[in-house]
Design an enzyme around this catalytic site. Structure first.
Site, PDB file in Angstrom:
ATOM      1  N   LYS A  44     -54.519  40.686  -7.935  1.00 14.74           N
ATOM      2  CA  LYS A  44     -53.585  40.217  -8.976  1.00 14.74           C
ATOM      3  C   LYS A  44     -53.566  38.693  -9.145  1.00 14.74           C
ATOM      4  O   LYS A  44     -52.663  38.142  -9.772  1.00 14.74           O
ATOM      5  CB  LYS A  44     -52.142  40.720  -8.752  1.00 14.74           C
ATOM      6  CG  LYS A  44     -51.974  42.225  -8.626  1.00 14.74           C
ATOM      7  CD  LYS A  44     -52.794  43.037  -9.576  1.00 14.74           C
ATOM      8  CE  LYS A  44     -52.385  42.935 -11.009  1.00 14.74           C
ATOM      9  NZ  LYS A  44     -53.382  43.635 -11.890  1.00 14.74           N
ATOM     10  N   GLY A  45     -54.584  38.035  -8.616  1.00 16.67           N
ATOM     11  CA  GLY A  45     -54.639  36.579  -8.746  1.00 16.67           C
ATOM     12  C   GLY A  45     -55.241  36.133 -10.070  1.00 16.67           C
ATOM     13  O   GLY A  45     -54.999  35.025 -10.551  1.00 16.67           O
ATOM     14  N   GLY A  46     -56.074  37.029 -10.653  1.00 19.06           N
ATOM     15  CA  GLY A  46     -56.813  36.664 -11.869  1.00 19.06           C
ATOM     16  C   GLY A  46     -58.308  36.840 -11.624  1.00 19.06           C
ATOM     17  O   GLY A  46     -59.145  36.205 -12.281  1.00 19.06           O
ATOM     18  N   ARG A 125     -52.589  32.669  -6.561  1.00 12.95           N
ATOM     19  CA  ARG A 125     -51.493  32.608  -7.536  1.00 12.95           C
ATOM     20  C   ARG A 125     -50.197  32.567  -6.743  1.00 12.95           C
ATOM     21  O   ARG A 125     -50.148  33.090  -5.614  1.00 12.95           O
ATOM     22  CB  ARG A 125     -51.585  33.894  -8.358  1.00 12.95           C
ATOM     23  CG  ARG A 125     -50.529  34.102  -9.401  1.00 12.95           C
ATOM     24  CD  ARG A 125     -50.742  35.486 -10.007  1.00 12.95           C
ATOM     25  NE  ARG A 125     -49.960  35.685 -11.201  1.00 12.95           N
ATOM     26  CZ  ARG A 125     -49.917  36.832 -11.871  1.00 12.95           C
ATOM     27  NH1 ARG A 125     -50.629  37.862 -11.466  1.00 12.95           N
ATOM     28  NH2 ARG A 125     -49.183  36.955 -12.944  1.00 12.95           N
ATOM     29  N   SER A 133     -46.279  41.196  -9.590  1.00 19.27           N
ATOM     30  CA  SER A 133     -47.377  41.752 -10.386  1.00 19.27           C
ATOM     31  C   SER A 133     -47.963  42.986  -9.685  1.00 19.27           C
ATOM     32  O   SER A 133     -48.225  44.023 -10.314  1.00 19.27           O
ATOM     33  CB  SER A 133     -48.454  40.678 -10.570  1.00 19.27           C
ATOM     34  OG  SER A 133     -49.628  41.235 -11.084  1.00 19.27           O
ATOM     35  N   GLY A 251     -52.335  41.257 -17.512  1.00 17.81           N
ATOM     36  CA  GLY A 251     -51.370  40.550 -18.348  1.00 17.81           C
ATOM     37  C   GLY A 251     -50.214  41.464 -18.738  1.00 17.81           C
ATOM     38  O   GLY A 251     -49.765  41.440 -19.880  1.00 17.81           O
ATOM     39  N   HIS A 254     -43.897  41.985 -16.464  1.00 14.92           N
ATOM     40  CA  HIS A 254     -43.455  42.301 -15.103  1.00 14.92           C
ATOM     41  C   HIS A 254     -42.095  42.962 -15.065  1.00 14.92           C
ATOM     42  O   HIS A 254     -41.256  42.727 -15.940  1.00 14.92           O
ATOM     43  CB  HIS A 254     -43.407  41.024 -14.252  1.00 14.92           C
ATOM     44  CG  HIS A 254     -44.767  40.482 -13.935  1.00 14.92           C
ATOM     45  ND1 HIS A 254     -44.969  39.340 -13.225  1.00 14.92           N
ATOM     46  CD2 HIS A 254     -46.006  40.951 -14.241  1.00 14.92           C
ATOM     47  CE1 HIS A 254     -46.261  39.112 -13.110  1.00 14.92           C
ATOM     48  NE2 HIS A 254     -46.903  40.068 -13.721  1.00 14.92           N
TER      49      HIS A 254
END
Ligand code: A3P
EC number: 2.8.2.-
Length: 287
Positions: A44-46, A125, A133, A251, A254
């Site tokens: 979930k960091g990207g 993140r 997230s 994206g 949340h």
């Protein structure tokens, strides 16, 4: 009989013709090689954004799915792992991403045993946002999950955080990084800011390209901000009609978590974050 003879002769001719005149397989398709670089975390960091953005570089070839070789599939051996890799031509680098490696105790040793020269990328993140997230994602698959607070705290009134819950544990970046530093020098690990990846994708990708020793080809010309998605997306090549935003699972809106719980988690992570900033020599400003 003459027909059969004719058929055999024709097949033989065709076989020898192809054998003699076709170019070597490597020239046509390239070779499969073990990855030069791996995006090892964090969940979930990207990580998907970094992989999808870097793989538009002509000198990068990447596996689209997560291989989980260094955590779940290590018994299958390096030949199996190599077979999953894309074919690369000379000068191209091969990559994969499996974010769970960052929190897998055996992963640093196993990757170093494959090659000490493997370049590692970690997308980090704010650990509080990351945990929310992560929880939001699990909730979409398991709707009857206990509340975030129930899972995050052993005792919320005392501010006792449950570090055994994966969503919390993953955010203890300094702790996990220590394991990696036993096997890799810090210079071989590049940290991408998950926050800046959204506000300035070209800047972050510029640094990733430098780290990988690539020419800066992926630039701000490749991105636009998609208002509907609320995130940067890749511009469409002229020949294509398909949108180039990441999928719906990237994206998400949340789950709302009350302010107090968020503050308690910020207090909990603060010393861990400070230690992480000191270790990597960069302040990610997660407060
Ligand atoms: P959220 O869904 O919580 O917003 P990963 O790919 O490691 O699972 O990370 C998912 C996160 O990537 C998303 O988390 C989102 O914030 C982030 N992200 C970064 N750049 C993005 C982009 N261009 N499009 C969509 N999500 C992006």
């Amino acid at each position: 009989m003459p027909n059969v003879l004719h058929f055999i002769l024709r097949s033989l001719c065709s076989f020898f013709y192809r054998f003699i005149f076709s170019p070597p397989v490597t020239a046509k398709f390239g070779n499969k090689k073990l990855p030069n670089a791996i995006i090892v975390g964090v969940k979930k960091g990207g990580t998907r954004a970094v992989l999808e953005f870097i793989r538009i570089h002509p000198d990068v070839r990447a596996v689209g799915t997560e291989t989980h070789f260094f955590d779940r599939n290590h018994d299958r051996g390096l030949d199996w792992y190599r077979s999953l890799m894309p074919r690369t031509l000379e000068g191209q680098i091969s990559m994969e991403k499996t974010p769970s490696y960052f929190v897998t105790a055996d992963a640093p040793r196993r990757i170093a045993a494959m090659s000490r020269h493997t370049k590692l990328i970690v997308v980090v993140r704010d650990p509080v946002t990351r945990a929310i997230s992560d929880y939001t994602q699990t909730l979409t698959k398991t709707p009857d999950l206990p509340s975030f607070q129930e899972l995050a705290f052993l005792n919320q009134s005392q501010g006792l955080v449950d570090v055994s819950w994966n969503a919390i544990r993953i955010g203890l970046y300094a702790l996990h990084l220590e394991c990696w530093l036993r096997h890799f020098p810090l210079e071989q690990i590049h940290f991408v800011s998950g926050e800046r990846l959204i506000t300035d994708p070209a800047g972050e990708l510029g640094r990733v390209q430098d780290f990988l020793g690539l020419k800066r080809i992926v630039t701000d010309k490749h991105f636009y901000f998609n208002r509907t998605k609320g995130f940067p997306c890749l511009k469409k090549p002229e020949s294509s009609v398909s949108p180039r935003c990441l999928g719906k699972s990237k994206g998400r809106t949340h789950v709302q978590i009350d302010r107090e719980a968020v503050e308690q988690l910020r207090d909990f992570y603060r010393p861990h974050n400070v230690r992480f900033y000191e270790m990597v020599g960069f302040d990610f400003r997660w407060d």
